[in-house]
Design a protein around this motif. Sequence first.
Motif, mmCIF file in Angstrom:
data_model
loop_
_atom_site.group_PDB
_atom_site.id
_atom_site.type_symbol
_atom_site.label_atom_id
_atom_site.label_comp_id
_atom_site.label_asym_id
_atom_site.label_seq_id
_atom_site.Cartn_x
_atom_site.Cartn_y
_atom_site.Cartn_z
ATOM 1 N N PHE A 30 -12.123 27.674 -39.005
ATOM 2 C CA PHE A 30 -11.683 27.125 -37.723
ATOM 3 C C PHE A 30 -12.834 26.446 -36.977
ATOM 4 O O PHE A 30 -13.932 27.008 -36.866
ATOM 5 N N GLU A 31 -12.551 25.266 -36.462
ATOM 6 C CA GLU A 31 -13.439 24.602 -35.510
ATOM 7 C C GLU A 31 -12.966 24.960 -34.108
ATOM 8 O O GLU A 31 -11.777 24.868 -33.792
ATOM 9 N N VAL A 32 -13.882 25.383 -33.258
ATOM 10 C CA VAL A 32 -13.545 25.759 -31.890
ATOM 11 C C VAL A 32 -13.887 24.603 -30.953
ATOM 12 O O VAL A 32 -15.010 24.086 -30.957
ATOM 13 N N VAL A 33 -12.900 24.198 -30.152
ATOM 14 C CA VAL A 33 -13.087 23.117 -29.179
ATOM 15 C C VAL A 33 -12.964 23.716 -27.784
ATOM 16 O O VAL A 33 -11.963 24.358 -27.456
ATOM 17 N N ASP A 34 -13.990 23.492 -26.971
ATOM 18 C CA ASP A 34 -14.034 24.025 -25.613
ATOM 19 C C ASP A 34 -13.400 23.019 -24.654
ATOM 20 O O ASP A 34 -13.864 21.887 -24.526
ATOM 21 N N ALA A 35 -12.327 23.431 -23.969
ATOM 22 C CA ALA A 35 -11.676 22.551 -22.990
ATOM 23 C C ALA A 35 -12.409 22.523 -21.658
ATOM 24 O O ALA A 35 -11.992 21.818 -20.727
ATOM 25 N N GLU A 36 -13.466 23.293 -21.535
ATOM 26 C CA GLU A 36 -14.377 23.257 -20.386
ATOM 27 C C GLU A 36 -13.673 23.492 -19.051
ATOM 28 O O GLU A 36 -14.018 22.911 -18.023
ATOM 29 N N GLY A 37 -12.662 24.351 -19.085
ATOM 30 C CA GLY A 37 -11.988 24.696 -17.850
ATOM 31 C C GLY A 37 -10.975 23.672 -17.363
ATOM 32 O O GLY A 37 -10.392 23.839 -16.284
ATOM 33 N N GLY A 38 -10.738 22.639 -18.140
ATOM 34 C CA GLY A 38 -9.780 21.600 -17.750
ATOM 35 C C GLY A 38 -8.389 21.893 -18.296
ATOM 36 O O GLY A 38 -8.017 23.044 -18.541
ATOM 37 N N TYR A 39 -7.633 20.827 -18.504
ATOM 38 C CA TYR A 39 -6.261 20.965 -19.006
ATOM 39 C C TYR A 39 -6.205 20.741 -20.514
ATOM 40 O O TYR A 39 -6.819 19.797 -21.044
ATOM 41 N N ILE A 40 -5.473 21.604 -21.201
ATOM 42 C CA ILE A 40 -5.082 21.384 -22.587
ATOM 43 C C ILE A 40 -3.648 20.879 -22.510
ATOM 44 O O ILE A 40 -2.701 21.653 -22.350
ATOM 45 N N ALA A 41 -3.473 19.573 -22.582
ATOM 46 C CA ALA A 41 -2.171 18.954 -22.319
ATOM 47 C C ALA A 41 -1.627 18.290 -23.572
ATOM 48 O O ALA A 41 -2.387 17.944 -24.487
ATOM 49 N N PRO A 42 -0.321 18.107 -23.635
ATOM 50 C CA PRO A 42 0.238 17.327 -24.755
ATOM 51 C C PRO A 42 -0.291 15.898 -24.693
ATOM 52 O O PRO A 42 -0.395 15.304 -23.613
#
Length: 391
Positions: A50-62
Amino acid sequence: MRHLIITNGTVVTDQLIERGTVVTIGGRIMLVAGEEEGRRILDAAPPQVFEVVDAEGGYIAPGFIDIHMHGCGGAELMDGTREALETMARFVASTGTVAFLPSTVTAEEEKTRRVCEAVASYTDIPDGAELLGVHLEGPYINAKFKGAQYGPAIREASIAELKELYGLLGEKLKLVTLAPEMPGSLDAVEWLTERGVTVSIGHSDAAYEEAVAGFQRGITHATHTFNAMRGLHHREPGAVGAVLATPGVYAELIADLLHVHPGAIKVMLRSVGVEYVVLVTDSMQATGLPDGEYVLGDNKVFVRDGAARLAEGNLAGSTLTMQRAVKNMVDVVGADLVDVFRMASLNPARSIGLSHRGWIKEGYKADFALLSKDLSVRKTVISGRVVFVAD
């Protein structure tokens, strides 16, 4: 390719999930988790898988899906080249758009055919958005409401021409805009819908009754609602009134705040409902570029202060992006955040018959726009791959 875990963000789904995590496997969403379950997943996930991607506290949106756009970044569909399509695919990916449906403008048969041939032979590129096919906007429209369409090439609907284009494109012919009141149009509606092609009312002088007749024959969509169609009057509701009054019609909206007033947008939201409003850009080749002189098909377009117009003053597409449309809807119109993402992703997908995409849900395609809290695009993910990272 490694699978993906996107974490440390607010997941935009049927409800907002603070400090959420999304797991993707093989380009599909496997799991949507809250904070505690997300921690357990991160602790257990093997880094070689797995590669981990940090959304940095923002939105994970479609990721956004734009089903009505003409061009951007100096290119347009009517260029009829693979290079133009690649330019468009890369540009829209940088704005959070994961899939796009480029639109023709009214042109002579041979030019339209060449454009369709280019789309038919196109294969997606690894660093760009997915090309969904073609939206045929015109030539079967009403000259009275041609807008920025090329008038000399407007013609009656032709089953013979549609057969040829469908023979080139097959399932890539996704959407056709026409004026239902014009000769031959209703027969074309039936022919297209029998083949699974979505048909839209647009560039139309249809009276209320004529528009309703079109819906009864199979039209399920409205092109840039309010613009280039007979307007609403209390004694003759026109095409606009028919769109607003008919349940189940997907209604496009250009939310640049120039094509449609925020007050009219609010009327549309209450009439059509958030499940059927479809945000589109109607963007042309100047999108992402400075003011100046450009083209839209066979017409010259002049862009001043970001507004694209013909010499006579008609609006000629826009310089809007899907990210800006979303921001306008949230910040200016005051629409609910989840509803706005639905209008930018899920509704466009559903309106042209795409399933299992456009939303963050288990089993759906792993397409995301990772946004800051001010709705700026940080990363774009398509089929579980990061294809764009902002500087």
